[in-house]
Design an enzyme around this catalytic site. Structure first.
Site, short mmCIF file in Angstrom:
data_model
loop_
_atom_site.label_atom_id
_atom_site.label_comp_id
_atom_site.label_asym_id
_atom_site.label_seq_id
_atom_site.Cartn_x
_atom_site.Cartn_y
_atom_site.Cartn_z
N LYS A 52 0.84 -1.20 0.00
CA LYS A 52 0.00 0.00 0.00
C LYS A 52 0.87 1.25 0.00
O LYS A 52 0.63 2.20 -0.76
CB LYS A 52 -0.94 -0.01 1.22
CG LYS A 52 -2.06 -1.05 1.12
CD LYS A 52 -2.85 -1.23 2.41
CE LYS A 52 -3.84 -2.37 2.26
NZ LYS A 52 -4.62 -2.66 3.48
N GLN A 96 -4.85 -1.35 9.66
CA GLN A 96 -4.75 -2.68 9.07
C GLN A 96 -5.37 -3.71 10.02
O GLN A 96 -5.08 -3.73 11.21
CB GLN A 96 -3.27 -3.01 8.79
CG GLN A 96 -3.05 -4.32 8.04
CD GLN A 96 -3.60 -4.32 6.62
OE1 GLN A 96 -3.74 -3.28 5.99
NE2 GLN A 96 -3.94 -5.49 6.13
N ASP A 119 -11.14 3.15 3.97
CA ASP A 119 -11.40 1.71 3.94
C ASP A 119 -12.90 1.43 3.90
O ASP A 119 -13.31 0.29 3.66
CB ASP A 119 -10.81 1.06 5.21
CG ASP A 119 -9.68 0.10 4.89
OD1 ASP A 119 -9.60 -0.37 3.74
OD2 ASP A 119 -8.88 -0.19 5.80
N1 GUN Z 1 -7.10 -6.75 6.22
C1 GUN Z 1 -7.45 -7.51 5.14
N2 GUN Z 1 -7.99 -6.75 4.18
C2 GUN Z 1 -7.98 -5.48 4.64
C3 GUN Z 1 -8.41 -4.23 4.09
O1 GUN Z 1 -8.92 -4.12 2.98
N3 GUN Z 1 -8.21 -3.16 4.89
C4 GUN Z 1 -7.67 -3.24 6.12
N4 GUN Z 1 -7.54 -2.12 6.83
N5 GUN Z 1 -7.27 -4.37 6.67
C5 GUN Z 1 -7.43 -5.48 5.93
#
Ligand code: GUN
Length: 281
Positions: A52, A96, A119
């Site tokens: 990311k 996350q 998100d």
């Molecule tokens: N863990 C697995 N997929 C995601 C996601 O799309 N966003 C976040 N913040 N954590 C995750």
């Protein structure tokens, strides 16, 4: 069978975001900023966060990653989020997941300013998405919708089976499909007969984290199969939730793993952060 190339599509999105960032900088002197908070040392989570951050750098975003030990308290995480909520250079905040067990994830997610919730996990955005209002939409399901659009896969009136009912994938995925006029079935761990549902579907979308769960005899001829799973197996390779080798022979369209939904998730995070920066704080 046609492969849905998520990597190529994600590259296109990245190029478009990059061009818009240049414009935003020139015209309004705004640089989109993303803050990522990661707690603990789960290698998969760290790998995702790295991807990311790299994507942010590539399109010209400002990004910061707060790496915290899993001994951190809930209050300390909330303090970091509040700092990011009040930081005018930050347009998107991402925590996350999963978080360590001693942290109340629901409480953490509701502290994020909904205007910076790139998100799309805050209840405010989830509620708006379900009702079809403009909102931040969770990146993975949004990426899947972009794939349908890019490959002209019509959803109206289609029978879609969403396998997995998580808050981050299955539930928002089902809502978006419903809003696109599909007939949606959601299956989950307590579903009695998974095959009876998947084998009737025109489109199967699976995201549960079980390698090879969807087998050839569980999908109908000509189905569209979207594989959201990313599983590292014993030999170190990455596989999805679909038995790709055998299922692909029956499909009209299928996503590979890797190179399918994964790159689109990151591309949608970039789009959401850009959208937030354009909306202003
Ligand atoms: N863990 C697995 N997929 C995601 C996601 O799309 N966003 C976040 N913040 N954590 C995750």
């Amino acid at each position: 069978m046609q492969l849905i190339d998520g990597k190529a599509l994600a590259n296109k999105v990245q190029e478009a975001v990059s061009a818009e960032v240049t414009k935003l900088k020139q015209e309004k002197n705004i640089v989109p900023g993303l803050a990522v908070i990661i707690v603990g040392d789960d290698p998969a989570s760290h790998a995702y966060v790295k991807m990311k951050a790299k994507a942010c750098e590539k399109v010209g975003f400002y990004s910061i990653v707060h790496k915290m030990p899993d001994t951190i308290s809930q209050e300390e995480i909330i303090q970091i989020i509040n700092m990011m909520n009040n930081n005018p250079h930050i347009h998107g905040i991402l925590v996350q997941l999963p978080l360590p067990k001693h942290i109340d994830t629901d409480r953490i997610l509701e502290v994020i300013d909904p205007k910076k919730d790139v998100d799309g996990f805050h209840a405010y955005n989830v509620g708006r998405m379900v009702t079809g209002l403009d909102s931040f939409v969770a990146c993975t399901p949004l990426g899947v919708m972009k794939m349908f659009e890019a490959y002209n896969i019509d959803l109206q009136g289609k029978d879609v089976c969403v396998v997995g009912a998580s808050n981050i994938v299955g539930k928002p995925m089902a809502s978006l499909l419903l809003n696109a006029n599909a007939t949606v079935t959601i299956t989950h761990i307590h579903t009695k007969d998974l095959r009876s549902h998947t084998s009737r579907a025109d489109i199967v979308v699976v995201g549960v984290g079980v390698p090879g769960l969807i087998k050839e005899d569980m999908v109908k001829e000509g189905a569209v199969v979207i594989d959201i799973g990313i599983n590292r197996i014993a030999d170190g390779s990455l596989v999805g939730d679909v038995d790709f080798e055998n299922v692909s022979k029956k499909c009209s369209y299928i996503t590979p793993v890797p190179g399918g939904v994964g790159p689109m998730t990151i591309a949608m995070l970039l789009e959401n952060t850009l959208k937030s920066a354009k909306q202003g704080i």
